[in-house]
Design an enzyme around this catalytic site. Sequence first.
Site, mmCIF file in Angstrom:
data_model
loop_
_atom_site.group_PDB
_atom_site.id
_atom_site.type_symbol
_atom_site.label_atom_id
_atom_site.label_comp_id
_atom_site.label_asym_id
_atom_site.label_seq_id
_atom_site.Cartn_x
_atom_site.Cartn_y
_atom_site.Cartn_z
ATOM 1 N N LYS A 135 0.849 -1.212 0.000
ATOM 2 C CA LYS A 135 0.000 0.000 0.000
ATOM 3 C C LYS A 135 0.872 1.245 0.000
ATOM 4 O O LYS A 135 2.057 1.210 0.388
ATOM 5 C CB LYS A 135 -0.940 0.016 1.212
ATOM 6 N N PRO A 166 9.297 -4.634 -0.097
ATOM 7 C CA PRO A 166 10.377 -4.357 0.857
ATOM 8 C C PRO A 166 9.841 -4.199 2.278
ATOM 9 O O PRO A 166 8.746 -3.671 2.485
ATOM 10 C CB PRO A 166 10.957 -3.034 0.348
ATOM 11 N N ALA A 193 10.128 -2.962 6.432
ATOM 12 C CA ALA A 193 10.479 -1.744 7.195
ATOM 13 C C ALA A 193 10.498 -0.530 6.281
ATOM 14 O O ALA A 193 11.401 0.296 6.331
ATOM 15 C CB ALA A 193 11.833 -1.923 7.897
ATOM 16 N N ALA A 194 9.484 -0.450 5.428
ATOM 17 C CA ALA A 194 9.516 0.519 4.335
ATOM 18 C C ALA A 194 8.296 1.433 4.292
ATOM 19 O O ALA A 194 8.217 2.324 3.456
ATOM 20 C CB ALA A 194 9.618 -0.242 3.007
ATOM 21 N N GLY A 195 7.294 1.188 5.147
ATOM 22 C CA GLY A 195 6.063 1.990 5.085
ATOM 23 C C GLY A 195 5.145 1.551 3.966
ATOM 24 O O GLY A 195 4.214 2.268 3.593
ATOM 25 N N GLY A 246 3.542 -1.509 4.082
ATOM 26 C CA GLY A 246 2.521 -2.404 4.641
ATOM 27 C C GLY A 246 2.737 -3.878 4.363
ATOM 28 O O GLY A 246 1.802 -4.670 4.532
ATOM 29 N N GLY A 298 4.354 -6.411 5.890
ATOM 30 C CA GLY A 298 4.102 -7.334 7.008
ATOM 31 C C GLY A 298 2.617 -7.402 7.343
ATOM 32 O O GLY A 298 2.073 -8.489 7.596
ATOM 33 N N SER A 299 1.946 -6.248 7.324
ATOM 34 C CA SER A 299 0.512 -6.212 7.644
ATOM 35 C C SER A 299 -0.292 -6.938 6.575
ATOM 36 O O SER A 299 -1.247 -7.661 6.872
ATOM 37 C CB SER A 299 0.019 -4.761 7.735
ATOM 38 N N ASP A 310 -2.597 -1.596 10.929
ATOM 39 C CA ASP A 310 -2.773 -1.519 9.471
ATOM 40 C C ASP A 310 -3.433 -2.769 8.880
ATOM 41 O O ASP A 310 -3.824 -2.763 7.718
ATOM 42 C CB ASP A 310 -1.395 -1.410 8.777
HETATM 43 O O1 C5P Z 1 -0.328 -1.290 15.522
HETATM 44 P P1 C5P Z 1 1.095 -1.592 15.213
HETATM 45 O O2 C5P Z 1 1.595 -2.806 15.949
HETATM 46 O O3 C5P Z 1 1.391 -1.676 13.770
HETATM 47 O O4 C5P Z 1 1.913 -0.376 15.743
HETATM 48 C C1 C5P Z 1 3.296 -0.428 15.958
HETATM 49 C C2 C5P Z 1 3.687 0.719 16.861
HETATM 50 O O5 C5P Z 1 3.526 1.963 16.161
HETATM 51 C C3 C5P Z 1 2.832 0.866 18.099
HETATM 52 O O6 C5P Z 1 3.341 0.088 19.145
HETATM 53 C C4 C5P Z 1 2.942 2.334 18.388
HETATM 54 O O7 C5P Z 1 4.169 2.607 19.022
HETATM 55 C C5 C5P Z 1 3.020 2.966 17.014
HETATM 56 N N1 C5P Z 1 1.714 3.422 16.508
HETATM 57 C C6 C5P Z 1 1.186 4.591 17.006
HETATM 58 N N2 C5P Z 1 -0.013 5.035 16.510
HETATM 59 C C7 C5P Z 1 -0.661 4.372 15.549
HETATM 60 C C8 C5P Z 1 -0.125 3.177 15.030
HETATM 61 C C9 C5P Z 1 1.069 2.727 15.537
HETATM 62 O O8 C5P Z 1 1.768 5.245 17.878
HETATM 63 N N3 C5P Z 1 -1.805 4.854 15.074
#
Ligand code: C5P
Length: 319
Positions: free
Chosen positions: A37, A130, A132-134, A136, A138-139, A172
């Site tokens: 995404k 990729p 750790a890339a933003g 998505g 892993g999600s 996500d």
């Molecule tokens: O929900 P997820 O496990 O992907 O989030 C990873 C980390 O990112 C959370 O532990 C939190 O530190 C941060 N996060 C946040 N606000 C969000 C989503 C994620 O602070 N809306």
Amino acid sequence: MANIIGRPLPTSATAEGFRRMRVRRSATEVVVDAPAKLNLFFEVLRKRPDGYHEIETLMCPIDIYDTLRVRDNADASIRFECRCVGGAADCGLDQVPGGPENLVVRAIELVRRQARVHRGADVSLVKRIPAAAGLGGGSSDAAAAIVAVNEVWGLGRSRDELADWAAQLGSDIPFFLVDGPAVCRGRGERISPIRGMPGLSFVVVRPPDGLATPDVYRACRPAPAPVSVGQAVERFACGDPALAGRCLWNGLQAAAERLSPWVKRLEERFAQLDCLGHAMSGSGTSYFGLCRHARHARRSARRLRAMGLGAVFAARGCR
Ligand code: C5P
């Protein structure tokens, strides 16, 4: 609680229910193509008492896919293997946990617990997105795993129910259980699908170094006067890509720039191209440009590849 609103829901999360996450079933296995995404708009509204941040984001699946194969096994174990297409460095394989910490395995464990299933699964994941890339990856893999075991174990659970489970695992993940672009609110798990978005073409770069999502949120400052996602949605939906390009925005970008030199570097390089707009995706470090059409995206990808900035993709948004 995950909350999918704005579209009729199928009674069960069958293959037909997921047009963007492609699901194929044979006699022996379920194969799911799990899309990446992009965040076309991302605003951080405020920090919440539970430590998460309240956000508003417009997310769009793109046609870069990981492929997950899942087979039922009767011995109640979860066997997981993961490999990367196009070189481990390109997909950041060192950032992908290979064992029980992988989101895919955790997602399957979660379904097993919630549905009180005593079966196992043999799972293989081919990564192209990729890490750790933003983007998505892993999600999306986790959402694919939830859909796949719902199929192979014949659970017949509804999309809403799967999304509730998914939200327990990651903010996500519920997004990947709906079709096409969506506005995501709350910590990201409250999904409103957007209809009528035009087809979009992008060029995406994932630089050599990634960022961890918690680090970026920790470093971010919520917007003092947040911009509402509504205007971005209207501009994208109106079908004028030039207008849409002007509302690309990521409220996490300033924090990511402080943590990785790559984000600013990419911003400067994209400014030299003739993209309609450009921004970081999610918590970075991937950076993308909105292009006029697929040919423009391929041409921009060639130029970016020649700059040696990392893995470069031309991609299309899923409608
Ligand atoms: O929900 P997820 O496990 O992907 O989030 C990873 C980390 O990112 C959370 O532990 C939190 O530190 C941060 N996060 C946040 N606000 C969000 C989503 C994620 O602070 N809306």
